[in-house]
Design an enzyme around this catalytic site. Structure first.
Site, PDB file in Angstrom:
ATOM      1  N   GLY A 228       0.826  -1.194   0.000  1.00 12.23           N
ATOM      2  CA  GLY A 228       0.000   0.000   0.000  1.00 12.23           C
ATOM      3  C   GLY A 228       0.861   1.244   0.000  1.00 12.23           C
ATOM      4  O   GLY A 228       2.038   1.212  -0.370  1.00 12.23           O
ATOM      5  N   GLU A 250       5.736  -3.347   1.220  1.00 12.65           N
ATOM      6  CA  GLU A 250       5.905  -2.963  -0.183  1.00 12.65           C
ATOM      7  C   GLU A 250       5.022  -1.750  -0.427  1.00 12.65           C
ATOM      8  O   GLU A 250       3.802  -1.838  -0.449  1.00 12.65           O
ATOM      9  CB  GLU A 250       5.522  -4.123  -1.111  1.00 12.65           C
ATOM     10  CG  GLU A 250       6.038  -3.940  -2.543  1.00 12.65           C
ATOM     11  CD  GLU A 250       5.055  -3.249  -3.459  1.00 12.65           C
ATOM     12  OE1 GLU A 250       5.271  -2.044  -3.708  1.00 12.65           O
ATOM     13  OE2 GLU A 250       4.100  -3.878  -3.918  1.00 12.65           O
ATOM     14  N   CYS A 284       2.263   0.531  -8.945  1.00 13.90           N
ATOM     15  CA  CYS A 284       3.354   1.006  -8.087  1.00 13.90           C
ATOM     16  C   CYS A 284       4.692   0.980  -8.821  1.00 13.90           C
ATOM     17  O   CYS A 284       5.588   1.783  -8.521  1.00 13.90           O
ATOM     18  CB  CYS A 284       3.425   0.188  -6.804  1.00 13.90           C
ATOM     19  SG  CYS A 284       3.695  -1.577  -7.035  1.00 13.90           S
ATOM     20  N   GLU A 378       4.367  10.176  -5.753  1.00 20.10           N
ATOM     21  CA  GLU A 378       3.647   9.196  -6.567  1.00 20.10           C
ATOM     22  C   GLU A 378       2.320   9.786  -7.036  1.00 20.10           C
ATOM     23  O   GLU A 378       1.464  10.149  -6.230  1.00 20.10           O
ATOM     24  CB  GLU A 378       3.408   7.926  -5.761  1.00 20.10           C
ATOM     25  CG  GLU A 378       2.872   6.772  -6.585  1.00 20.10           C
ATOM     26  CD  GLU A 378       2.811   5.473  -5.792  1.00 20.10           C
ATOM     27  OE1 GLU A 378       3.090   4.413  -6.382  1.00 20.10           O
ATOM     28  OE2 GLU A 378       2.481   5.530  -4.592  1.00 20.10           O
TER      29      GLU A 378
END
Length: 506
Positions: A228, A250, A284, A378
């Site tokens: 997440g 992660e 991601c 991000e």
């Protein structure tokens, strides 16, 4: 509308009768896909407690017994591939073809983990060294017991299965808390394994929102794997630290693509667009930034512009991308794009008008300032920033200039390996993008703000097992210093041995 059925709630209701529910929605239409209980801490604890005997039984099957059952699960998943893909399209929003590809990759990982766990985690002998030459030594790997997995919504099958498959193959039971945005997919996966392993709940479900994840962290699971955001990952770590529960974290990425003058520019542009725009950019390890040297820059921008301009987001079967699954992410995308434009960036594809919630059409920005949010944070949408750099050194420097360190890619005919070795990323693809995620034999994970620990490959199997070292004395050694009855001469013998073996220089 469907609800969690009795098979999924028997263990949970033993710990309480909380009736709060939540709806999982189709992100494109807002229609209810399924309704689930928000499990209380007591209910989550009951699920974990029920997994304890399941874990012992599963471990006692041994690698061959587990392999047989996991391969049967693999076969079942393959047979029901389209059914699961349709559910993913409905609940997650991604095109069905993308869902089929995601499931296929997950199936290959499951197959690999099942087939290789026995060899990788089995007992193997080691060399005892000089000072313990009279001993035999070995290492084996033991399952933790019950592993908790908190999964994301963007790849609701492949990503959590990267922990689930490897944890199961290593001999653990798994309690899975899927994202509230894709709980129906998680439920489908749990039910599918129960059809081939009906004896015990070796794979069980915990449903709910953030507090349910917190309860899983505090439930006494023996290890927890989380995927997440970086912010949530820090909270998971802090909660698990209360009980010293080990974690695999992660988190997000801000993956960069380096394109050098000697690259196949057409191939690089094609890969950049797919890496940035597929799954509506909600990846991601997706490509969010590109750094291109002067000899390739103009053609790269031209090709990216041509390819990205032909893509469209929508819910129909002809759409190239689906909706933005998490409504709040639309505001993040809009803010990153607007700030970049306000600071002098140029939109060569799309712009603010491309953001039409719940959909976002492709956006490509050039000349984006290095400290802009679109370069540092991000974005998690179908956006790509492209910047011209003077040379390879500047490309590497800018690619490494974020807090993240998940994945990266480089296109070059002759410098790919050299550049890959300089990138601060846990995974790098040369002359392709994101390939590492599909390869079962290599580890997946990052450094820095992207987290730590690894799934996939031998490292991924060992991540879900703890090592046990065993030494066995075979005969009396010539020098015994592990006794209070040792003789003074023993130390002179030790000095002689050390100087003879290690004192001669190199």
């Amino acid at each position: 509308m469907t609800t969690l059925d009795k098979r999924d709630t028997d263990a949970a209701t033993a710990g309480g009768h909380g009736r709060e529910t939540f709806d999982s929605l189709n992100p494109a239409t807002g229609e209810v896909v399924a309704t689930f209980d928000v499990m209380t801490a007591a209910q989550v604890q009951a699920v974990v407690d029920a997994a304890r005997p399941a874990a012992r039984w599963w471990a006692e099957l041994g690698p061959d017994g587990r392999k047989q059952r996991l391969l049967a699960w693999r076969t079942s998943l393959a047979k029901h591939l389209r059914e699961l893909a349709e559910l993913m399209h409905t609940e997650n929003g991604k095109p069905t073809d993308d869902a089929l590809f995601e499931i296929a990759v997950a199936i290959e990982h499951l197959d690999w983990a099942a087939r290789h766990a026995g060899r990788i985690l089995g007992r193997h002998r080691t060399l005892p060294g000089v000072l313990a030459a009279n001993h035999s030594t070995s290492v084996s790997y033991q399952p933790y017991g019950v592993v908790g997995v908190i999964g994301p919504w963007n790849y609701p099958v492949h990503t959590p299965m990267g922990s689930i498959s490897y944890a199961l193959a290593a001999g653990n039971a798994v309690v899975f808390k899927p994202s509230e945005y894709t709980t129906a997919v998680g439920q489908w996966l749990v039910r599918s394994l129960s059809t081939v392993v009906p004896e015990y709940p070796v794979f069980s479900l915990a449903t709910g929102l953030a507090d349910t994840g917190t309860a899983l962290c505090r439930s006494g699971v023996d290890k927890l794997a989380f995927t997440g955001s970086t912010g949530t990952g820090k909270k998971v770590m802090a909660t698990c630290a209360e009980t010293l529960t080990p974690v695999v974290i992660e988190c997000g990425g801000k993956d960069a693509l380096v394109v050098l003058d000697d690259a196949d520019v057409d191939a690089a542009a094609d890969a950049a667009v797919w890496g940035a725009m597929s799954n509506a950019g909600q990846t991601c390890v997706g490509i969010e930034r590109a750094y291109v040297t002067p000899g390739a820059y103009d053609r790269f921008v031209s090709e990216v512009t041509r390819r990205a301009s032909g893509l469209r987001a929508g819910d129909d079967r002809l759409a190239d991308m689906g909706p933005i699954t998490m409504p709040g992410q639309v505001d993040v995308i809009r803010r990153h794009v607007q700030e970049a434009l306000d600071r002098g960036a140029t939109a060569v594809v799309g712009g603010i008008e491309s953001v039409r919630a719940p959909f976002v059409d492709p956006i490509v920005l050039t000349d984006v300032p290095a400290d802009a949010a679109a370069e540092q944070d991000e974005t998690f949408g179908p956006t790509l920033t492209v910047n011209k750099v003077a040379d390879e050194d500047e490309a590497v420097r800018r690619a490494n200039a974020t807090a993240y360190g998940l994945g990266a890619a480089v296109y070059s005919a002759g410098r790919g390996r050299a550049v890959a070795d300089r990138l601060r990323a846990g995974m790098v693809s040369i002359n392709s993008v994101i390939t590492f995620a599909a390869v079962p034999s290599v580890p997946f994970g990052g450094i820095g703000a992207s987290g730590f620990g690894r799934i996939h490959g031998p490292d991924g199997l060992r991540e879900f097992a703890w090592s046990r070292a065993v030494t066995r004395r075979r005969f009396a050694g010539p020098i015994n210093l592990q006794t209070f009855e040792r003789k003074p001469k023993a130390f002179q013998n030790l000095v002689t041995l050390v100087q003879t073996v290690w004192g001669r220089g190199v």
